[in-house]
Enzyme design. Structure first.
Site, mmCIF file in Angstrom:
data_model
loop_
_atom_site.group_PDB
_atom_site.id
_atom_site.type_symbol
_atom_site.label_atom_id
_atom_site.label_comp_id
_atom_site.label_asym_id
_atom_site.label_seq_id
_atom_site.Cartn_x
_atom_site.Cartn_y
_atom_site.Cartn_z
ATOM 1 N N TRP A 75 0.900 -1.157 0.000
ATOM 2 C CA TRP A 75 0.000 0.000 0.000
ATOM 3 C C TRP A 75 0.937 1.204 0.000
ATOM 4 O O TRP A 75 1.625 1.452 0.986
ATOM 5 C CB TRP A 75 -0.896 -0.002 1.242
ATOM 6 C CG TRP A 75 -1.912 1.088 1.280
ATOM 7 C CD1 TRP A 75 -3.144 1.103 0.683
ATOM 8 C CD2 TRP A 75 -1.807 2.336 1.978
ATOM 9 N NE1 TRP A 75 -3.791 2.267 0.960
ATOM 10 C CE2 TRP A 75 -3.005 3.048 1.763
ATOM 11 C CE3 TRP A 75 -0.814 2.923 2.764
ATOM 12 C CZ2 TRP A 75 -3.243 4.310 2.286
ATOM 13 C CZ3 TRP A 75 -1.057 4.195 3.299
ATOM 14 C CH2 TRP A 75 -2.254 4.867 3.058
ATOM 15 N N ASN A 101 7.185 -2.854 5.823
ATOM 16 C CA ASN A 101 5.855 -2.289 6.076
ATOM 17 C C ASN A 101 6.070 -1.121 7.027
ATOM 18 O O ASN A 101 6.620 -1.311 8.111
ATOM 19 C CB ASN A 101 4.987 -3.388 6.729
ATOM 20 C CG ASN A 101 3.701 -2.851 7.319
ATOM 21 O OD1 ASN A 101 3.214 -1.806 6.915
ATOM 22 N ND2 ASN A 101 3.146 -3.573 8.273
ATOM 23 N N GLY A 102 5.706 0.092 6.620
ATOM 24 C CA GLY A 102 5.891 1.250 7.512
ATOM 25 C C GLY A 102 6.556 2.401 6.783
ATOM 26 O O GLY A 102 6.560 2.450 5.550
ATOM 27 N N LYS A 494 -19.633 3.519 4.392
ATOM 28 C CA LYS A 494 -19.622 2.197 3.743
ATOM 29 C C LYS A 494 -19.815 2.356 2.245
ATOM 30 O O LYS A 494 -19.112 1.754 1.451
ATOM 31 C CB LYS A 494 -20.767 1.337 4.270
ATOM 32 C CG LYS A 494 -20.655 0.322 5.338
ATOM 33 C CD LYS A 494 -19.496 -0.497 5.621
ATOM 34 C CE LYS A 494 -18.201 0.156 5.784
ATOM 35 N NZ LYS A 494 -17.637 0.424 7.022
ATOM 36 N N GLU A 497 -16.734 4.061 0.520
ATOM 37 C CA GLU A 497 -15.542 3.199 0.537
ATOM 38 C C GLU A 497 -15.552 2.167 -0.589
ATOM 39 O O GLU A 497 -14.535 1.952 -1.229
ATOM 40 C CB GLU A 497 -15.461 2.415 1.857
ATOM 41 C CG GLU A 497 -14.896 3.186 3.026
ATOM 42 C CD GLU A 497 -14.847 2.333 4.290
ATOM 43 O OE1 GLU A 497 -13.860 2.395 5.001
ATOM 44 O OE2 GLU A 497 -15.819 1.590 4.565
#
Ligand code: G6P
Length: 617
Positions: A75, A101-102, A494, A497
């Site tokens: 991501w 990750n980070g 919702k 998204e």
């Protein structure tokens, strides 16, 4: 919030890593990559922009080639999603591979230093800086062993990370480290697994070590798992945990999407949240987390709820519940705002953090800040042993089971259930609720799983039908009052998204102060209008919408006539006390969003640009 998988053992590493990445795709899915290590050969690397399926398309030839490897699903934070920015990243000499990750916050300064020393960079990522920093330390001192070089490099960076590193000259060795992002090590027989959560290895072993903050581990078949502190290289004895997770829980079980499965799991997940806590026959609520701290919480000057996203909406409903029953002032804050302002928090305060994942970076940072100010910290998390669950003074798990669909559904209703229990428990303890009123409310709460089952059964087909008429909608308004105002916010969230339709939630009465200007025959308006909860006022709001020709989708209780007669579409749900109605009303709203998104051809479980667990700022 990327996903990391690593493996060393006797199985085909390609299969283990690829299958593991599929399970972690909820953590990020804009690019994916894999690296395999074979003795006497350089790394085999494949990476691509896109999903794990895209990675498989460019890497199938690697199947069956190696027993050691690692992979990543991304991501994007630093650098757009592209083949070049995908992980793994290799050091300039091609010998070290790293997945991360980070965020490495000081990557820029390090990049300048390394560039001056002659290093070059192929990507825009902070990760490539870290892998080259490890090479830099090894170049400087040829006698330095690989894990020590990783440790030296980590001591130079700050930020948040979970990493896995491999070195071509150290075949079969995986070095992992964690600061702020989760990492689990699965202990098999003659094999080890590494993953951002335990789902990639649950079918192979039930034994896992969750790496603690500031720890790193060197893992190899020969020497096992050697855990050290990153700062001082102090040896740590691993705490082995038995996994409760089952394979069934993390598979789709015949449903087309995880989201639909999770919507349908709600009668059970709410029941599980209540199990052992709500003892109606004995007339008590038993919550281990709150039991020992009732006085402390009830004496709080103020309760501050901090959360993000859907959990923040649960927090708003928590405010209504706690203020109504416990009569303690409650504020609900976005964690990201709270942490960067100067909030008034004292040791007389209680701070409740709500987080499905228990890993959300903003919530974590806000909590730490409140803790430093001396507040009592209570956590409501779904993921057991998550970072947030660990730093709280006390807490209650929601027990909703793994939630994999990126848009939260069953975790939300479980959060509302826990908040209801807490509010009623505090209210009873404080003497605000008579025995009779308490018994009435807990009896109703006990009936909620049945009502959710009923609403699923009765509204599934209707929402599916209604959704067809709104596939091309550009905007949506969601309105509610009282407890159902936050439910309207959640309904709108919702929809946006997963369907990418612009949707806004509003308190119904506030409509006349702005959104009413948007209403015409093209504006769909979802209005939550249960019998209990300002019904007459809602009727007036519906009339105002009707007069402006808005398309009304009304959520009403069974047998409703007034609102129903004005609505274009009617969805009926079972009646309950106003305070519990968001739990029941949310279910058809989830279904409506789900079907609109499905008909629009959207990827419901992995909506664009989103990720399930946001472990970066
Ligand atoms: C992300 C997810 C949301 C979630 C939010 C907070 O944005 O996409 O669905 O509500 O994070 O997550 P948490 O795990 O802290 O509840």
């Amino acid at each position: 919030m990327c996903g990391i998988v690593g493996y060393t053992g006797f199985q085909d590493a390609y299969e283990v890593v690829i299958n593991g990445l599929r399970r972690l795709e909820y953590r990020g899915y804009d690019s994916a990559g894999i690296v395999l290590d074979r003795e006497n050969a350089s790394f085999d690397v494949a990476k691509t922009k896109g999903k794990v399926d895209d990675l498989v398309a460019v890497s199938e030839n690697l199947s069956g080639k190696s027993h050691v490897g690692m992979g990543h699903t991304r991501w994007a934070t630093h650098g757009v999603p592209s083949d070049r920015n995908s992980h793994p990243h290799l050091s300039n000499n091609g010998k070290i591979a790293l997945v991360h990750n980070g965020i490495i916050e000081n990557y820029d300064t390090i990049k300048i230093m390394l560039t001056e020393k002659g290093f070059t960079f192929q990507s825009e990522t902070d990760t490539e800086v870290l892998v080259n920093l490890i090479q830099f330390f090894m170049d400087m001192d040829a006698s330095l062993d690989f894990p020590t070089a990783v440790r030296f490099a980590l001591n130079e960076v700050y930020g948040a990370y979970a990493i896995t590193v491999m070195h071509d000259d150290f075949p079969g060795v995986l070095v992992v480290a964690r600061l702020g992002s989760p990492l689990a090590i699965g202990l098999g027989t003659n094999e080890y697994f590494i993953a951002s959560d335990a789902s990639p290895f649950v079918e192979f072993t039930k034994e896992a070590v969750y790496l603690e903050e500031g720890h790193m581990a060197t893992i190899s078949l020969e020497k096992g798992v050697d855990i050290r502190t990153i700062k001082d290289n102090e040896k740590i004895v691993p705490q082995v945990q038995e996994l409760k997770l089952s394979l069934e829980q993390i598979e789709k079980g015949g449903y087309e999407h995880f989201m639909l499965k999770e919507i349908f799991e709600q009668p059970k997940s709410i029941h599980d949240t209540l199990r052992g806590r709500l003892l109606v026959e004995e007339g008590i609520i038993k919550m281990a987390g709150i039991w020992d701290h009732l006085d402390r919480i009830n004496k709080a000057q103020k309760i501050t709820i901090i959360a993000c996203g859907t959990s923040w909406h649960a927090g708003l409903i928590g405010e209504y519940l706690i203020e109504e029953f416990a009569r303690i002032p409650v504020e609900v804050e976005y964690a990201s705002e709270f942490r960067y302002r100067n909030p008034i928090i004292t040791e007389n305060d209680v701070v409740i953090a709500i987080s499905q994942s228990g890993e959300t970076a903003d919530t974590m940072a806000a909590l730490k800040m409140a803790k430093d100010k001396g507040a009592f910290i209570y956590g409501i998390c779904n993921v057991v042993d998550s970072s947030i669950a660990r730093i709280t003074d006390a807490g209650s798990y929601t027990h909703a089971g793994p939630e994999i669909g990126v848009a939260s559904t069953k975790a939300f209703t479980a959060q509302l259930t826990v908040l209801s229990l807490i509010a009623l428990k505090l209210g009873k303890h404080k003497g605000n609720l008579s025995n009779q009123e308490f018994m009435r409310l807990i009896t109703e709460l006990e009936a909620i799983p049945k009502k959710v089952e009923e609403v699923l059964e009765k509204t599934h087909d209707i929402t599916k039908e209604i959704a067809k008429d709104f596939v091309n909608a550009q905007n949506f308004l969601y309105l509610g009052r009282g407890y159902n105002f936050p439910a309207a916010l959640e309904g709108a969230l919702k929809l946006k998204e997963i369907s990418y339709i612009h949707a806004e939630g509003y308190p119904a009465a506030e409509m006349k102060h702005g959104p009413i200007a948007l209403i015409d025959e093209n504006m769909p308006i979802v209005i939550i209008a249960p019998k209990q909860g300002h019904y007459d006022k809602i009727v007036s709001n519906v009339q105002e919408i009707k007069a402006r020709k808005g398309k009304i989708i009304a959520l009403v209780n069974k047998g409703d006539t007034q609102v129903s007669s004005m609505a274009d579409y009617v969805i009926e749900f079972p009646e309950t006390s106003e305070c519990f109605s968001p739990i029941v009303a949310s279910v058809p709203l989830q279904l409506l969003s789900y079907y609109i998104a499905v008909y629009r051809g959207a990827n419901v479980d992995q909506p664009r640009n989103l990720a399930k667990s946001v472990t970066v700022e």
